[in-house]
Design an enzyme around this catalytic site. Sequence first.
Site, PDB file in Angstrom:
ATOM      1  CE  LYS A 205      -6.486  52.814 -23.901  1.00  0.00           C
ATOM      2  NZ  LYS A 205      -7.381  51.943 -23.180  1.00  0.00           N
ATOM      3  CD  GLU A 211      -9.296  66.947 -16.595  1.00  0.00           C
ATOM      4  OE1 GLU A 211      -9.343  66.523 -17.775  1.00  0.00           O
ATOM      5  OE2 GLU A 211     -10.101  66.597 -15.715  1.00  0.00           O
ATOM      6  N   GLY A 266      -6.832  52.291 -18.740  1.00  0.00           N
ATOM      7  CA  GLY A 266      -6.109  53.412 -18.120  1.00  0.00           C
ATOM      8  C   GLY A 266      -5.591  53.094 -16.731  1.00  0.00           C
ATOM      9  NE  ARG A 267     -10.764  50.985 -13.758  1.00  0.00           N
ATOM     10  CZ  ARG A 267     -11.485  51.357 -14.802  1.00  0.00           C
ATOM     11  NH1 ARG A 267     -11.223  52.493 -15.411  1.00  0.00           N
ATOM     12  NH2 ARG A 267     -12.471  50.602 -15.251  1.00  0.00           N
ATOM     13  CD  GLU A 352     -11.841  55.639 -13.829  1.00  0.00           C
ATOM     14  OE1 GLU A 352     -11.972  56.867 -13.647  1.00  0.00           O
ATOM     15  OE2 GLU A 352     -10.900  55.150 -14.467  1.00  0.00           O
ATOM     16  CG  HIS A 383      -3.080  61.183  15.114  1.00  0.00           C
ATOM     17  ND1 HIS A 383      -3.095  61.371  16.482  1.00  0.00           N
ATOM     18  CD2 HIS A 383      -2.100  60.272  14.872  1.00  0.00           C
ATOM     19  CE1 HIS A 383      -2.138  60.633  17.028  1.00  0.00           C
ATOM     20  NE2 HIS A 383      -1.528  59.954  16.074  1.00  0.00           N
ATOM     21  CE  LYS A 510     -13.491  62.307 -18.773  1.00  0.00           C
ATOM     22  NZ  LYS A 510     -12.837  61.291 -19.603  1.00  0.00           N
TER      23      LYS A 510
HETATM   24  O1  F6P Z   1     -11.110  59.368 -15.358  1.00  0.00           O
HETATM   25  C1  F6P Z   1     -11.455  58.805 -16.566  1.00  0.00           C
HETATM   26  C2  F6P Z   1     -10.280  58.322 -17.352  1.00  0.00           C
HETATM   27  O2  F6P Z   1     -10.764  57.863 -18.574  1.00  0.00           O
HETATM   28  C3  F6P Z   1      -9.457  57.234 -16.665  1.00  0.00           C
HETATM   29  O3  F6P Z   1      -9.950  55.969 -16.797  1.00  0.00           O
HETATM   30  C4  F6P Z   1      -8.130  57.425 -17.315  1.00  0.00           C
HETATM   31  O4  F6P Z   1      -7.155  56.799 -16.566  1.00  0.00           O
HETATM   32  C5  F6P Z   1      -8.021  58.920 -17.317  1.00  0.00           C
HETATM   33  O5  F6P Z   1      -9.338  59.362 -17.596  1.00  0.00           O
HETATM   34  C6  F6P Z   1      -7.039  59.520 -18.284  1.00  0.00           C
HETATM   35  O6  F6P Z   1      -7.312  59.181 -19.608  1.00  0.00           O
HETATM   36  P1  F6P Z   1      -6.262  59.417 -20.758  1.00  0.00           P
HETATM   37  O7  F6P Z   1      -5.070  58.566 -20.487  1.00  0.00           O
HETATM   38  O8  F6P Z   1      -6.943  59.038 -22.023  1.00  0.00           O
HETATM   39  O9  F6P Z   1      -5.890  60.874 -20.744  1.00  0.00           O
END
Ligand code: F6P
Length: 542
Positions: A205, A211, A266-267, A352, A383, A510
């Site tokens: 987003k 990453e 995001g979630r 979150e 288990h 971060k």
């Molecule tokens: O983990 C933090 C976060 O901001 C989440 O809320 C989000 O889903 C994820 O990082 C990825 O963010 P983006 O879609 O901006 O890469």
Amino acid sequence: MSKLTSSKIWHELKTHHFSINNLHLRDVFDYDEDRFDKFHIEWNEFIFDYSKNRINYDTITFLCEMARKSRLKFAVRDLLAGKKVNNTENRAAMHTALRNFTVEEIFIDKINVKSQIEKSRNKIKEISNKIISGQWKGHTGKALENIINIGIGGSDLGVKMAYSALSQYHNNIKIHFVANVDRRAMMPIMRDLNPETTLFIICSKSFSTTETLANASLVMNWMIRSGVSQSDFDKHFLAVSSSYEKCLEYGIKKENVLEVWDWVGGRFSLWSAMGLALSIGIGYRNYEKLLKGAEMADNHFAKSSFEQNIPVLMAMLEFWYRSFFQTNARAVVPYNQDMKYFPDWLSQLEMESLGKSVSKNGEKLDYKSSGIVFGEVGTDAQHSFFQILHQGSDMIPVDFIAFAEYDPLDNQNQILLANFFAQAASLIKGRTETEARENLLRKGKSIEEIQDILPHKVFPGNKPSNTIIAKRLTPENLGSLLAFYEHKTFALGHLLGINPFDQMGVELGKEIANDVLLELNSQKETHAFDSSTNALINWTKK
Ligand code: F6P
């Protein structure tokens, strides 16, 4: 004292807890044969059974009263009307708009977003159809075979979970998911890929998540090394983001970018173009069914009374245990292998959203917010962590989930379902000392042998759980289930006075990671952090 803990209803619930705390679920079931009838809801293809909870009619009455006093109904109305319920970021949280096929107009910030949403759905459909039919070709003219979804957190967990859950709907295109910046996540997938028949979807987003961008660079370099020229990237790269500009900087053409909007968290973004890989993997028609299943759950949430409202009941029960039984965790156990990523998705959704210590207005909470949500598929979980559920010192409520794909000729499925029913039943019943003794004697143990072992064979029982069964694991039912948990999270956030739509707790780590990265890349010893961190970094560099 906060408004909540000093309220009359909080005190009433506290007193009520005192009166109910010594009741044992085994006894309440023995005493009342109609308990299931009283405490369950049948809805579409679902049963939500909450009778195995440490509640009675009064509990539900008090909790509903609390929900009413908190003006939950109005909060739901505001959420669904696109009001700026995410107060700390001054945004709406309109994921429900993305799965609304009913209304003609949807206003957010006085703008009708209905046509944007339809345009996005059409683009998802068009891309999915082209890829599945082989019309979309790679740079050498071959049809695509593999799609790699690169994203993390909300840009990975939902779509990965749903793709796995709907394995019975998979088609000719294979979808892979890579989230972690650790190369070991990408390498095993890339090893078997043919660049000619592979397409990457970069899902972010913000388009600034370290990453995701590191993995995007990794695969772009790999494509170039494999002989794909940058001018052919439009055949192999798509992006889903709220920033066209940042995508362009990464060499992704505007036509290949699918938009998400700042009013989609995001979630909560599976319902947006973040679900593109899913739509490709199961076909747009099935993907739309998932959205429609969620829409049905939205209507249930919006229109049912609190007493008959599955997500509201789920939220109130969690509130009840956290606030008055002082529970620390809740387990979620789907008895279905395809649901293996469901606990991960739910962990992010709930923790979150609700893992916070201040209220919407920034006041320190004097009550518990979200606990730990963890889980694993049954029967594997039995288990690993079920020991602590049965005999541990903490009470850990459980959500049991299954699909009644009942088939007397499928012995393994029968075993699976038998375990599903048995675990919830045994958690309430437990095993008394007398029963444990009789059981050991029946197994041929002598009185002397039993003496020492007996305390270890006692199960206290009285451990609560919810049971959710749906007839089948279809896209519609999955959509409804996910929407129920989303609304449960929102309702619980509201009861707790928390904004569930921001995630500022992920920022500090971060930022410090960026500082550490500078130190890792420098030749010199670091003295920038605390003595422990400095020593560990310096040791690692040596
Ligand atoms: O983990 C933090 C976060 O901001 C989440 O809320 C989000 O889903 C994820 O990082 C990825 O963010 P983006 O879609 O901006 O890469």
